[in-house]
Design a protein around this motif. Structure first.
Motif, short mmCIF file in Angstrom:
data_model
loop_
_atom_site.label_atom_id
_atom_site.label_comp_id
_atom_site.label_asym_id
_atom_site.label_seq_id
_atom_site.Cartn_x
_atom_site.Cartn_y
_atom_site.Cartn_z
N GLN A 223 0.82 -1.22 0.00
CA GLN A 223 0.00 0.00 0.00
C GLN A 223 0.85 1.27 0.00
N ASP A 224 2.14 1.14 0.33
CA ASP A 224 3.01 2.31 0.39
C ASP A 224 3.91 2.45 -0.84
N THR A 225 3.68 1.64 -1.87
CA THR A 225 4.49 1.77 -3.08
C THR A 225 4.12 3.05 -3.83
N SER A 252 -1.56 2.95 5.12
CA SER A 252 -0.69 3.71 4.23
C SER A 252 -0.16 4.96 4.93
N ILE A 253 1.17 5.11 4.97
CA ILE A 253 1.77 6.23 5.72
C ILE A 253 2.73 7.07 4.88
N TYR A 254 2.98 6.68 3.63
CA TYR A 254 4.01 7.36 2.86
C TYR A 254 3.47 8.20 1.70
N ALA A 259 3.49 7.70 -2.22
CA ALA A 259 2.75 6.44 -2.13
C ALA A 259 1.36 6.61 -2.73
N ASP A 260 0.98 5.66 -3.58
CA ASP A 260 -0.31 5.73 -4.28
C ASP A 260 -1.19 4.57 -3.83
N ILE A 261 -2.25 4.88 -3.07
CA ILE A 261 -3.14 3.86 -2.54
C ILE A 261 -3.82 3.07 -3.65
N GLN A 262 -3.91 3.66 -4.86
CA GLN A 262 -4.55 2.97 -5.97
C GLN A 262 -3.77 1.72 -6.39
N ASN A 263 -2.49 1.65 -6.07
CA ASN A 263 -1.69 0.48 -6.44
C ASN A 263 -2.26 -0.79 -5.82
N ILE A 264 -2.67 -0.70 -4.55
CA ILE A 264 -3.24 -1.89 -3.90
C ILE A 264 -4.72 -2.05 -4.24
#
Length: 305
Positions: A223-225, A252-254, A259-264
């Motif tokens: 989630q932080d990628t 998600s903290i980054y 960090a893009d929450i859409q990745n997960i």
């Protein structure tokens, strides 16, 4: 049944045994996600007979990577001649670039600049462009450059998007900063990711080499990628999709570093046929705390639940 499965709860066991194909493990806080990742690596090696060198596991901090290595070593009954590659994203990228960055016009003995080096270059760029009085501190400029890089934006993108003189000046500093880095055969911390992604796109033979080597890829805290990390994982899983992503959109903290929450949230679209396992048994908190936390995060709009 493998001895490695004896001390796992049913959901954890299922996550460890599902070896092939894309797998998304949604792991709440205190649900044993590190345990699952390390057991999964050990299970692939011991029970599935996967050569250790065909496994890549990436996480965000050196502490997390070292802990993962120690736990995997403790789980395996015998010592290994070769080991899985367990590291941070950035350390993995350094290992790739040290071998192949000459394909991008750098030499393999490139320098990695720290924050002091970066601020020195930014200060020089600001001075050379005659912007000392108009531009704020080098640290703030560097922060905006890093933000742009982590969101996949180049200096040219900033020029095109500039809506005021201040934005144009930032773009000009960014452009000169990038040129100075290349002239010095140097990369900054953000470049380690960006240049590896660029390498994989431009040198397809190198990308194919790493796809063949790493048949199983595990990503912690998915989630932080950010944009670059997402692209890196996509490139590493072109030939096969034995990708196991572990994360929790509520943790998600980054976002501040891209960090893009859409990745997960879009994982199933990116990897059709994804199996999802939820680790919902908590080993860390009391029920009162869990109930309170659930009541808060249930109001998040972007979540898988």
């Amino acid at each position: 049944m493998s001895r490695l499965l004896e001390h796992l709860n049913p959901r954890q066991r299922e996550a460890v045994e599902l070896s092939d194909g894309p797998l998304l493990i949604l792991a709440g806080a205190g649900s044993g996600k590190t345990r699952v990742i390390t057991y999964r690596i050990a299970y692939l090696i011991e029970a599935r007979q996967v050569p250790p060198e065909n496994i890549l596991a990436v996480t965000f901090t050196n502490k997390a990577a070292d802990q993962m290595k120690e736990r995997v070593a403790a789980l395996l009954s015998e010592g290994l001649e070769t080991w899985p590659h367990i590291s941070t994203f950035h350390s993995f990228c350094v290992s790739v670039l040290r071998r192949h960055i000459d394909r991008l016009g750098y030499t393999r003995d490139f320098s990695i600049y720290d924050e002091d080096d970066q601020q020195r270059i930014v200060k020089a760029c600001v001075s050379e462009l005659g912007l000392s009085e108009q531009v704020s501190s080098p640290r703030s400029v560097l922060s905006r450059i890093s933000y742009a890089k982590n969101h996949g934006l180049t200096a040219q993108d900033l020029y095109r998007q500039a809506a005021d003189p201040v934005s144009e000046k930032l773009a000009s500093v960014f452009d000169r900063y990038e040129r100075k880095l290349q002239q010095s055969n140097a990369l900054d911390f953000d470049d380690l990711l960006l240049k590896t992604v660029e390498l994989f796109y431009k040198a397809t033979d190198v990308c194919e080499k790493y796809n063949k080597r790493f048949r199983y890829v595990l990503v912690d805290e998915y989630q932080d990628t950010n944009h670059a990390q997402y692209q890196l994982i996509r490139q590493l899983t072109l030939a096969q999709q034995n990708l196991c992503a572990v994360g929790d959109e509520d943790q998600s903290i980054y976002r501040w570093r891209g960090a893009d929450i859409q990745n997960i949230l879009n994982f199933e679209k990116d990897y059709p046929g994804t199996q999802i396992i939820r680790l919902e048994q908590n080993y860390r908190s009391t029920q009162l705390i869990l109930d309170a936390a659930t009541a808060v995060v249930s109001r998040n709009l972007a979540r898988k639940g």
